[in-house]
Design an enzyme around this catalytic site. Sequence first.
Site, mmCIF file in Angstrom:
data_model
loop_
_atom_site.group_PDB
_atom_site.id
_atom_site.type_symbol
_atom_site.label_atom_id
_atom_site.label_comp_id
_atom_site.label_asym_id
_atom_site.label_seq_id
_atom_site.Cartn_x
_atom_site.Cartn_y
_atom_site.Cartn_z
ATOM 1 N N GLU A 34 0.840 -1.206 0.000
ATOM 2 C CA GLU A 34 0.000 0.000 0.000
ATOM 3 C C GLU A 34 0.872 1.253 0.000
ATOM 4 O O GLU A 34 0.389 2.366 -0.176
ATOM 5 C CB GLU A 34 -0.892 0.042 1.256
ATOM 6 C CG GLU A 34 -2.226 -0.666 1.080
ATOM 7 C CD GLU A 34 -2.059 -2.148 0.859
ATOM 8 O OE1 GLU A 34 -1.431 -2.802 1.705
ATOM 9 O OE2 GLU A 34 -2.531 -2.644 -0.168
ATOM 10 N N ASN A 70 -1.024 -7.629 -3.644
ATOM 11 C CA ASN A 70 -1.605 -6.707 -4.618
ATOM 12 C C ASN A 70 -0.541 -5.848 -5.302
ATOM 13 O O ASN A 70 0.620 -5.816 -4.896
ATOM 14 C CB ASN A 70 -2.606 -5.792 -3.906
ATOM 15 C CG ASN A 70 -2.004 -5.098 -2.696
ATOM 16 O OD1 ASN A 70 -1.954 -5.679 -1.623
ATOM 17 N ND2 ASN A 70 -1.508 -3.883 -2.876
ATOM 18 N N ASP A 103 -6.498 -4.287 -4.680
ATOM 19 C CA ASP A 103 -5.864 -4.808 -3.466
ATOM 20 C C ASP A 103 -6.275 -6.268 -3.249
ATOM 21 O O ASP A 103 -6.430 -6.728 -2.128
ATOM 22 C CB ASP A 103 -6.202 -3.924 -2.240
ATOM 23 C CG ASP A 103 -5.463 -4.338 -0.971
ATOM 24 O OD1 ASP A 103 -4.439 -5.032 -1.072
ATOM 25 O OD2 ASP A 103 -5.931 -3.966 0.128
HETATM 26 O O1 LIG Z 1 0.105 -5.285 0.489
HETATM 27 C C1 LIG Z 1 0.731 -5.575 1.510
HETATM 28 O O2 LIG Z 1 1.971 -5.610 1.565
HETATM 29 C C2 LIG Z 1 -0.064 -5.891 2.716
HETATM 30 C C3 LIG Z 1 0.520 -6.225 3.936
HETATM 31 C C4 LIG Z 1 -0.311 -6.532 5.044
HETATM 32 C C5 LIG Z 1 0.400 -6.923 6.285
HETATM 33 O O3 LIG Z 1 1.638 -7.091 6.206
HETATM 34 O O4 LIG Z 1 -0.156 -7.101 7.352
HETATM 35 C C6 LIG Z 1 -1.722 -6.448 4.861
HETATM 36 C C7 LIG Z 1 -2.193 -6.125 3.579
HETATM 37 N N1 LIG Z 1 -1.379 -5.843 2.555
HETATM 38 C C8 LIG Z 1 -3.591 -6.058 3.260
HETATM 39 O O5 LIG Z 1 -3.960 -5.759 2.105
HETATM 40 C C9 LIG Z 1 -4.538 -6.340 4.252
HETATM 41 O O6 LIG Z 1 -5.751 -6.334 3.990
HETATM 42 C C10 LIG Z 1 -4.069 -6.625 5.558
HETATM 43 C C11 LIG Z 1 -4.770 -6.860 6.739
HETATM 44 C C12 LIG Z 1 -3.828 -7.036 7.689
HETATM 45 C C13 LIG Z 1 -4.012 -7.277 9.120
HETATM 46 O O7 LIG Z 1 -3.047 -7.679 9.764
HETATM 47 O O8 LIG Z 1 -5.145 -7.064 9.605
HETATM 48 N N2 LIG Z 1 -2.592 -6.943 7.155
HETATM 49 C C14 LIG Z 1 -2.709 -6.684 5.847
HETATM 50 CA CA LIG Z 2 -2.344 -5.007 0.523
#
Ligand SMILES: O=C(O)c1cc(C(=O)O)c2c(n1)C(=O)C(=O)c1cc(C(=O)O)[nH]c1-2
Ligand SMILES: [Ca+2]
Length: 688
Positions: free
Chosen positions: A190, A267, A312
């Site tokens: 992100e 994503n 995403d």
């Molecule tokens: O695109 C990324 O690198 C990335 C990393 C992470 C993460 O490391 O926790 C999440 C997400 N995306 C993501 O899209 C997401 O919905 C998400 C939820 C969570 C969480 O721990 O609740 N991490 C992440």
């Molecule tokens: Ca993500």
Amino acid sequence: AEVKPTATAAPAAVPSGPVDAARLIAADREPGSWLSTGRNYSEQRYSPLAAVNKSNVAQLGLAWSYKLDVDRATEATPIVVDGVMLVTSAFSIVTALDPRDGHELWKFDPKVRRDLDRDGCCDAANRGVAVWQNKVYVGAYDGRLIALDLKTGAKLWETDTIVDHKRSYTISGAPRVVKGKVIIGNGGAELGVRGYIGAYDAETGALAWRFYTVPGDPSRPAENAAMEMARKTWFGDQYYKLGGGGTVWDSMAYDPELDLLYIGTGNGSSWNRKVRSEGKGDNLFLSSIVALRPDSGEYVWHYQTTPGETWDFTATQSIILADLKIEGQTRKVLMQAPKNGFFYVVDRVTGKLISAEKFVTVNWASKVDLASGRPVESPDGDWTSQPKLVFPGPLGAHNWQPMSYSPQTGLVYIPAQQAPYLYVPDNAQRYSGRGRWHTGSAPLAVPENNKELQGIAGLYKGQLLAWDPVAQKVAWSQDYAAIWNGGTLATAGNLVFQGTADGRFVAYAADKGDKLWETPANTGVMAGPMSYEIDGVQYVSVAAGWGGALPLAAGALAAPGTRADARILTYKLGGTASLPAPKTAVALPPPPPLTAKPAVVAKGRDLYNEHCGVCHGASAIGGGVLPDLRKLTPEKHQIFAGIVAGAYIDKGMPSLMDVLKPEDVEAIHQYLIARAQDLHREAAAGSP
Ligand SMILES: O=C(O)c1cc(C(=O)O)c2c(n1)C(=O)C(=O)c1cc(C(=O)O)[nH]c1-2
Ligand SMILES: [Ca+2]
């Protein structure tokens, strides 16, 4: 009362030889252990223990509880090996407990700088450790891979896994160990990163190999043949500046017979393919399952769930390996229910798609074409020219909360959700530096008017789905009012365990789905439960606690009143420990008078949603984890500018003065005062 550490307890069961390849491969032969995050290399999260079963589960009671250090994202699955339980809390703190009574054996705090939480999208989560020989491995949020002594918790080595500290890389996932190599990826797509996964020597921490999931600088040669192939599916030169994405932030699985390591990639960075790749191309290996050789990191095959990913839609969700009888033939498959809402069954030898069916409401694609393995996209999903409400959205039809598979019932237990999202194009967005989101979609803003809000929130619902991967349909389901419910555990006792967003821990019959038992957890529960046996007693345990993407970014859509109170809760038949009392709600402080002009408040609103909303909640509606800024005390109002400038860095509030001018901070403050007034009015009118 809560079990307090005691020095008198005798040492737990004697180790039966250190954890090595043979033990990990034969994990099913030691039903009392839980040797790795998914219990075995197939990541089934199925416990062969059956002492707790359908007929006696009603007698489950709390055996012990242990208070974790940080009341933020609590996402780890505990590991139990040779008489030790190992678990992590937010900010990657590792704790070793006696699995019989929860008394603390040791604790290791990697002392992650708290304000680095700005480098991640979704809270300072950590999903657990891996064990090999006499060592425990944790991926710290700041990107260090750390090896600890299993007996004492002393640090043996640490290595920096991050290739570029000018970019927002973090680690939230649990490492896996395959043949003496510790394997870990990272997150950050992100915020503008290029995804990769690395393997490190378990003894020394030396890098063995690194596999990038998306191509790098187009003006330089590709790293390998796989990147050469991937590069042909990307356009322009923006993607490299924007990071590209494809982070490997959670799931992996390993098949020792085929000697294939399966990784799930994330994503695009940015989400918006128009910004990232001129709106063209599949953009390999985004949103894919990639099979690699664990010795070398060499590419073997890939299956891309969402070509040209723009939502995403990660494919980082649980990967489960099983042998399924499909049309009379036993097939070696892998299964995944990624964010995009389709349940995939893939031949894990070849990577060829066997089936893909919707498990929730999906409008971005009508179906997946079996011959080509590609989704048939629908115009309803294309938000890059005008805003669209797409099912599912970035929270996913299923997120990181682990699913489980019972070979006994043949069903997969998915913590699913209906969570659409209004994507608003921002096609001009460019990479804007470390610690800043750039998704190519405007920041989330939920309507501040309560009626409209209720309309949107009404579309959200959680579900536990028992999915039949052969028949490709739901066998049974349980509905929840809120989304973001916990991971699942299946057991040989014909049981499925799951914690809920509204603060319960529940057992269902695995075959039929009837609810058999539930108990209050006094906190939202997200993590995957696990089960182990010691001294002839079966325990069921869960790291209960709240946080992560939903409660931080979109508190308005979380279960009302959910608290974050992180604890290990461990149950056994006839357990009589009592659960500590729930946190009490604090009275609403009076808001200061609103003196600013509407234009200032409006400016503050946009600045808030851009710079503050992803952690403190869109439109300043908090989700019960980080402070709800509508409820600031008079003292906090006094020092507001100081807090934004870094006064609370040690509590995890970074300074934002690299992106805000003093008059911006003042506008944000005025917006928050307006929101505090709104909240007061709503409270007086009796609405939430
Ligand atoms: O695109 C990324 O690198 C990335 C990393 C992470 C993460 O490391 O926790 C999440 C997400 N995306 C993501 O899209 C997401 O919905 C998400 C939820 C969570 C969480 O721990 O609740 N991490 C992440
Ligand atoms: Ca993500």
